[in-house]
Structures are given as C-alpha cells and as structure tokens.
Design an enzyme around this catalytic site. Sequence first.
Site, PDB file in Angstrom:
ATOM      1  NE  ARG A 223      -4.260  -1.319  -0.018  1.00  0.00           N
ATOM      2  CZ  ARG A 223      -4.444  -2.280  -0.916  1.00  0.00           C
ATOM      3  NH1 ARG A 223      -3.502  -2.560  -1.798  1.00  0.00           N
ATOM      4  NH2 ARG A 223      -5.568  -2.963  -0.955  1.00  0.00           N
ATOM      5  CG  HIS A 272      -3.058  -0.969  -7.168  1.00  0.00           C
ATOM      6  ND1 HIS A 272      -3.596  -0.307  -6.100  1.00  0.00           N
ATOM      7  CD2 HIS A 272      -3.083  -2.291  -6.851  1.00  0.00           C
ATOM      8  CE1 HIS A 272      -3.941  -1.199  -5.159  1.00  0.00           C
ATOM      9  NE2 HIS A 272      -3.629  -2.408  -5.602  1.00  0.00           N
TER      10      HIS A 272
HETATM   11  C1  GLV Z   1      -5.352  -5.120  -4.113  1.00  0.00           C
HETATM   12  O1  GLV Z   1      -4.825  -4.087  -3.898  1.00  0.00           O
HETATM   13  C2  GLV Z   1      -5.906  -5.967  -3.098  1.00  0.00           C
HETATM   14  O2  GLV Z   1      -5.945  -5.551  -1.931  1.00  0.00           O
HETATM   15  O3  GLV Z   1      -6.324  -7.087  -3.415  1.00  0.00           O
END
Ligand code: GLV
Length: 308
Positions: A223, A272
């Site tokens: 994160r 991401h």
């Molecule tokens: C992606 O960021 C997840 O938390 O699966």
Amino acid sequence: MKIVVHIEDAQQWQNALAQAFPDAQITTSDAPPPARANADYLAVWKPSESLLREQTRLKAIINLGAGVDYLLQTPGLPDDVPVVKLRDAGMGELMADYVRYGVLHFQRSFDRYLAQQPKAHWLTHEVPDKADWPVGILGLGAIGTHVAKALSGDGFPVLGWSRSPKQIDGVSCYHGEEGLADVLRQAQTLVTLLPDTAATRGLINAERLALLPDGASLINPGRGTLLDHDALLSALGDSGHLRGALLDVFAEEPLPEFSPLWQHPKVIVTPHMSAPTPLNEAIDQVIDTLRAFEAGEPVATVNRQAGY
Ligand code: GLV
C-alpha cells in the site's frame, strides 16, 4: 438469497456465482437502485457509498481483494455486518512474480543496463550470488507468506517480518520493533506487503530507510501509505543511499501526473497491477464463504479494529 456484485468484469463474477447458486438472485451494481438494494450479500471491490447505504439486511460483505482498507474507509459501511476478505486466492503467485521481477531487476543489474543503453554503453556487471542477496519481506499475511516461500525457493535468503511472531519453513522470521530494525539492516531488497492500518501508515520513514544497507533497493506492492515518499526521494537522491525502487501502489491513485516519482531515473512506477484478483481462483473462496454463511458455519472475518 440475493447477492450484488461490484468489481470490474462484474458480469463474469455474476455468471460464475449464478452457476454455483442457481436459485439465487444475483445482480451487478450497475442495475438500477431498487434491483441492487436489500442484498443478503455484497461481493465487492471498492463499492460506492450509495451501494452500501442502499442495503438493509446484509448478512456479510465479501471484499474481492486482499486489502480491506478501501472498504473500511468507505462511508456508509454498516458497523455490524461481518466483512470477509480474500486470502491469497491466486494473488500470492501473481505477487511472487512481480516481486521476482523487481528483485532480479536489481540483482542482475537491469537498472544499470537500462541506464547504459541510451549511451550505447556495452559494459557487463558482476552477478552477485543469490545467497548474498537477502530479501526482506514486511508483512507475512497470506500473500506475504506466499512471496516469502517463493523467493526462498528461488535461492534468496528471506527475512520475513510481521507484527506477531510467525514460523515459516525456509524463512527467517522476525517480529516487533527490534525485529524490524534487524530485517532492515540486512535487506538488500526490501519488499513491503503490509496492509494499510493505523499501525503501518508511514512505517517506512527516513529513519527506517537509513537502516537499509547502502545500495539497497525497495519494492512496494503493498500500500502506498506504508512509505514516506519524500523520505524515499531523498534516500534515492543526493545521498545515493538507495539504488532504486519499484512502486506499484500510492497514497493517491492514479499517481498524480506532477509526482516526481514518474520521472525519477531510479524509480519504476506501475499502476497498481501487481496482483489483480484472478476470478478463477478467487471464485471458489467466495462460493465457500457464501455457503458457510448460509449454513451458519464459522467464517474467519476481518478484525475491523486491527484493520485487516
Ligand atoms: C489489491 O490491492 C488488493 O488488496 O487485493
């Protein structure tokens, strides 16, 4: 039983659930409000506040991802409804590949070759032994554990760190504040796979980056909030303390166009994408969870206080 699905490709999830539960009413969140209200279950990734507020009789919310931070921060989330998250569900192996790519990028000097190419500079660099390249993995949940075992299987010494003590074959496990410093002092590549919680936000700050060996590299597919990006930029900059970083997650996503990370020569930015939830592997977990709730069997739920 009524299930409302909200995720990219919701239709595919809807079809898979319809096969498993032919008698259930299964709707995607783009249906008009009356059709998507009053579900028994939500199976969702980043649901809207209105979708949450339209529900009146939820038995559970299934988070179609590993991190529950987005869901827990969405206004309208009812306090008393159990939340279940996916555990590995195929994301561990995707993540292991992303981390392997990053580790090899630095261990095999791809960063140096990329910098040499525009100058047509033909120069080979020594290949350090994997045995001399300790990889530190912060976060030993389902995904972190999978990644730690994979990298250890590849021949890298792996140092894992978690809040509470853990034991994983082939991985040197550390915990607590002291354990964190021990891992940081040794990690040639540091991988952050912690959830976003009150306890992890800003964990990787200037002081902790300074503990890494000179020339260490960082991979953050966990994160964005785990990492102080200003501290990272200065550790990559003049001091030259850090060699480079591979970053997949950011406090603000999409990463704003004006972020210096985009143009930084020592940083690779990915949007991401490290471990998107694979439907084929995740769907069985979702089905098992729904069956367990319907049968009144115990289900492991998210600890909202801890935030994961
Ligand atoms: C992606 O960021 C997840 O938390 O699966």
